[in-house]
Design an enzyme around this catalytic site. Sequence first.
Site, short mmCIF file in Angstrom:
data_model
loop_
_atom_site.label_atom_id
_atom_site.label_comp_id
_atom_site.label_asym_id
_atom_site.label_seq_id
_atom_site.Cartn_x
_atom_site.Cartn_y
_atom_site.Cartn_z
N ASP A 39 44.84 31.55 36.55
CA ASP A 39 43.63 32.34 36.36
C ASP A 39 43.95 33.72 35.78
O ASP A 39 44.69 34.50 36.40
CB ASP A 39 42.93 32.50 37.72
CG ASP A 39 41.45 32.77 37.60
OD1 ASP A 39 41.00 33.12 36.51
OD2 ASP A 39 40.74 32.65 38.62
N ASP A 40 43.42 34.01 34.60
CA ASP A 40 43.58 35.32 33.96
C ASP A 40 45.05 35.66 33.70
O ASP A 40 45.49 36.80 33.90
CB ASP A 40 42.94 36.43 34.81
CG ASP A 40 41.43 36.35 34.84
OD1 ASP A 40 40.87 35.42 34.24
OD2 ASP A 40 40.80 37.23 35.47
N CYS A 77 36.55 32.43 32.21
CA CYS A 77 37.02 31.30 33.01
C CYS A 77 36.07 30.11 33.12
O CYS A 77 36.46 28.98 32.86
CB CYS A 77 37.41 31.79 34.41
SG CYS A 77 36.28 32.96 35.16
N ARG A 81 36.63 26.15 31.93
CA ARG A 81 36.68 25.06 32.91
C ARG A 81 35.69 23.94 32.59
O ARG A 81 35.98 22.76 32.80
CB ARG A 81 36.45 25.63 34.31
CG ARG A 81 37.61 26.50 34.76
CD ARG A 81 37.26 27.45 35.91
NE ARG A 81 38.21 28.55 35.91
CZ ARG A 81 39.39 28.54 36.53
NH1 ARG A 81 39.73 27.47 37.23
NH2 ARG A 81 40.20 29.57 36.46
N LYS A 139 39.33 27.35 42.89
CA LYS A 139 37.99 27.77 42.50
C LYS A 139 37.28 26.69 41.70
O LYS A 139 37.92 25.85 41.05
CB LYS A 139 38.06 29.08 41.72
CG LYS A 139 38.64 28.99 40.34
CD LYS A 139 38.84 30.36 39.73
CE LYS A 139 37.65 30.79 38.91
NZ LYS A 139 37.89 32.09 38.22
N HIS A 141 33.50 27.37 40.16
CA HIS A 141 32.85 28.23 39.17
C HIS A 141 32.06 27.46 38.13
O HIS A 141 31.91 27.91 36.99
CB HIS A 141 33.88 29.15 38.49
CG HIS A 141 33.26 30.41 37.95
ND1 HIS A 141 33.96 31.32 37.18
CD2 HIS A 141 32.01 30.91 38.05
CE1 HIS A 141 33.18 32.32 36.85
NE2 HIS A 141 31.98 32.09 37.36
N HIS A 248 43.80 36.44 39.19
CA HIS A 248 42.48 37.06 39.05
C HIS A 248 42.35 38.23 40.03
O HIS A 248 42.92 38.21 41.12
CB HIS A 248 41.40 36.01 39.37
CG HIS A 248 40.03 36.36 38.89
ND1 HIS A 248 39.28 37.38 39.44
CD2 HIS A 248 39.27 35.82 37.90
CE1 HIS A 248 38.11 37.44 38.82
NE2 HIS A 248 38.08 36.51 37.88
N ASP A 355 43.31 29.90 31.94
CA ASP A 355 41.93 29.75 31.49
C ASP A 355 41.50 30.75 30.44
O ASP A 355 40.52 30.53 29.72
CB ASP A 355 40.97 29.80 32.69
CG ASP A 355 41.07 31.10 33.47
OD1 ASP A 355 41.96 31.93 33.20
OD2 ASP A 355 40.24 31.29 34.39
N ASN A 356 42.19 31.86 30.31
CA ASN A 356 41.89 32.88 29.31
C ASN A 356 42.99 33.93 29.37
O ASN A 356 43.90 33.84 30.20
CB ASN A 356 40.52 33.52 29.54
CG ASN A 356 40.23 33.88 30.99
OD1 ASN A 356 39.36 33.28 31.63
ND2 ASN A 356 40.96 34.84 31.55
N LYS A 413 41.12 39.07 27.84
CA LYS A 413 39.95 38.35 28.37
C LYS A 413 38.65 39.03 27.95
O LYS A 413 38.61 40.25 27.84
CB LYS A 413 40.04 38.29 29.89
CG LYS A 413 38.87 37.56 30.57
CD LYS A 413 39.01 37.55 32.07
CE LYS A 413 37.80 36.91 32.74
NZ LYS A 413 37.93 36.86 34.21
#
Length: 584
Positions: A39-40, A77, A81, A139, A141, A248, A355-356, A413
């Site tokens: 994540d991130d 994110c 996903r 997560k 989301h 994140h 994810d980014n 991001k």
Amino acid sequence: MKNSITILMAIMVLFTSCNTKTKSAVQKKKPNILLIVGDDIGFGDLASYGSEINTPTMSKLSEHGVQFSNFHASPVCSVTRGMLLTGNNSHEIGLGTFDYAVYPESEGKPGYEGYLTRNTVAISELFRDEGYNVYKTGKWHLGDGDKGDRPMNWGFTKSFGILSGGSNHWNDREMTPDVSSPENKKLIVEGKMPKVGPEPWFLNGAPYDRPNGIYSGELYTEHLLNFMKEDANTDKPWFAYVAFTTAHFPVQAPAELIDKYYDYYYKMGYEGLKEERYKALKDRGLLSHSANRAPSNNLTTRWSDLTEEEKKIQAKIMATYAAMIEDQDQRIGQIIDHLKSTGELDNTLIVYLTDNGPEGADPKSPYVGNEMFANWISTNFDQSLEAVGTENSFQMLGVSWANAATGGLQWWKWFIGEGGIRVPMMIVPPGAFNGEYSKAGSTSNAVVCVKDIPMTILEYAGIKHPTTDYKGREITPPSGKSIKPFMDGTTDKVRTEEEWYAFELFGNSYIMMGDYKAIKVRTGMFGDGEWHLYNVVKDPSETIPLENMQAERLYQMVDIYYEYAKEKGIVEVDDSWSPFKAMK
């Protein structure tokens, strides 16, 4: 005669037994799937991508599989996903918007729901139908039950974690204030800040009482391994979607992992780290050797302009971010060790991606800030140097470290510059850990999109996508393209130049055709509102515009993009609108 009959019967029993074992062995050839999402985490953040961060498990993945240097996710994110689990374009499945920052004019329009809509099929549903055990930890989301469906309604047979975009890593407190509740709305109108509310956690669809003091990565990994152990006797293959919330915000990590990085980041500062990452990426062949340095960004701060106290806090924030990534690596190591011990590793396809790009939002920034969010943080958390990394601290990576983390790339991001969408991705095919995979340890600059991953996973599992109809439900055909032929060595590209893909978010747009990227960024997000053309394989820093030299190519790509935008009903965004000011 009796002896002959006895011998014959014994042979028949032996043959039947062998046939049963053979049939069982054939059935067991269905591969397990381990899909891991960080994540991130930025392009230059892993050791195999030239980072100083200790990530030996992910380096092993790169040594046994293929590491990609031109893989594109979305810049936020939930949008990534949705594409990752379906193979669809974001506007086809309700994710033409980011639920934390919705452009008002797009609300209520098809494709802008902000959650995964039912005009698609998730690969988790297809794996369940194929008889797999289907797990999700981390997560989600993509829907909270009120707006969009929860994981157990999307084919997962076991699920653990949160429904939102993130949470405190040490306890059950929320990541952002709930500004929609009547009580909090009233407080804000009165000029008061809401308290930090609870973040709902769920285990197999039921509320879960999250224990305090256990780090998020440990919890997610523990529950995944429990799922596998509980189903060990079912003799079924499994699909596991592991969606870590590291790295994140809030930036928090175990103290023993933070301390060893502090001196390095204090010494390097923003500019020093960006330069080191840029050189390391080039040395490893992950950026073209002709790649220019990314130019300085006006949103960032110079290290020399910070006070001594600010430098200490910033160095500890970056050290904590590095510790979050190292913890994630350790958790993946636990999963790999479990697969080794159970004999499942050689029958498992492993895909790792993030994810980014790294988080560049900064509540206190005059450019990408949000005053209400900044006040909520300062009211409810300890922002001192000593508290950084603990459950009582709420820090974000910020624009200057995010810019540094991507090395030779621009932006981070939220943005569609390469630093926001080009992220790490590795694929390790079944059997690759036994040393028999011919491409093991290779790096590829093949252009790949996140929507290609689900199609790749399905092909490895031998599962056919239903395309337009799923159990009487009309669905949008996916446009992702399987990477498996490339992995098998039967083709040297994933996509031809004719197999383009396009993307839009926050009014910013781009289209990829072969190695070329046409991009337009609104002035409200620090662009000039004009289309530009780059060869992002040769020029990943996007510093050599080609629109004057290759005008015909640009016109062709822009025409295709506008046809795409018309077909998907993409809403034009006012130049002055800022998703950061709208963030909630």
